[in-house]
Design a protein around this motif. Sequence first.
Motif: not given
Length: 218
Positions: A79-85
């Motif tokens: 989820e954190i990487y999804e937000m980062r993208v």
Amino acid sequence: MQQVMTIQEQVYQFLKEDICSGVFRPGQRLQEVSIANQYKVSRSPVREALRRLAADGLVEEVPNKGVTVKRYSARDMEEIYEMRVMMENEAIDHLTRAKLAPMEEELTSLLARMKLAYQRRDMPDYITMDSQLHRMLVRGSGNALLFQLYDRIDTLIRQFRRFSLVDPVRQADSVVEHETILQMLLQGNNDAAKEENKQHLLLARDQVVAYLNSLPEE
């Protein structure tokens, strides 16, 4: 005039850095007394620093354990990487040539330093340069609120960045990916830069998720 940090701010920064660099491990208990003794301060600034770190998402209060470094699951990282993208590619969308021009020399210098750190096998330095480059791109978008939110995400991910570069092949690919992203941006091809950046981040995510999935269950 350079501002002098308060004791509380210093303790907060010290603790934050120790958590993000892995000195304090996920799940490790943070005792006010021992931290106060370590930093040679009273318990009051330590208590306030822990409150701020809880707001950052780096620590949490666990019943019967007190304050511990927060554990993040593989799903959390996804989820954190999804937000980062989403955040980074939104920033890239707004990186016009006019906005990039004042940053070009520093971005190019950062990339050169990243390559040198890779050649020296200095992963801590490489990770620092990596973070700075991505943060420059987001800040360069000119959206202060976006950068503020990204800063929080970047803080959560810092302690796991090194696990995305454990594989030597992944390390080498990471250098090329950063160079490609920057080249595309400087050529004005933002759509291609966004796609390369997305794939770069998803590959990093996969490495971090694999590491977290390999840990024994508590």
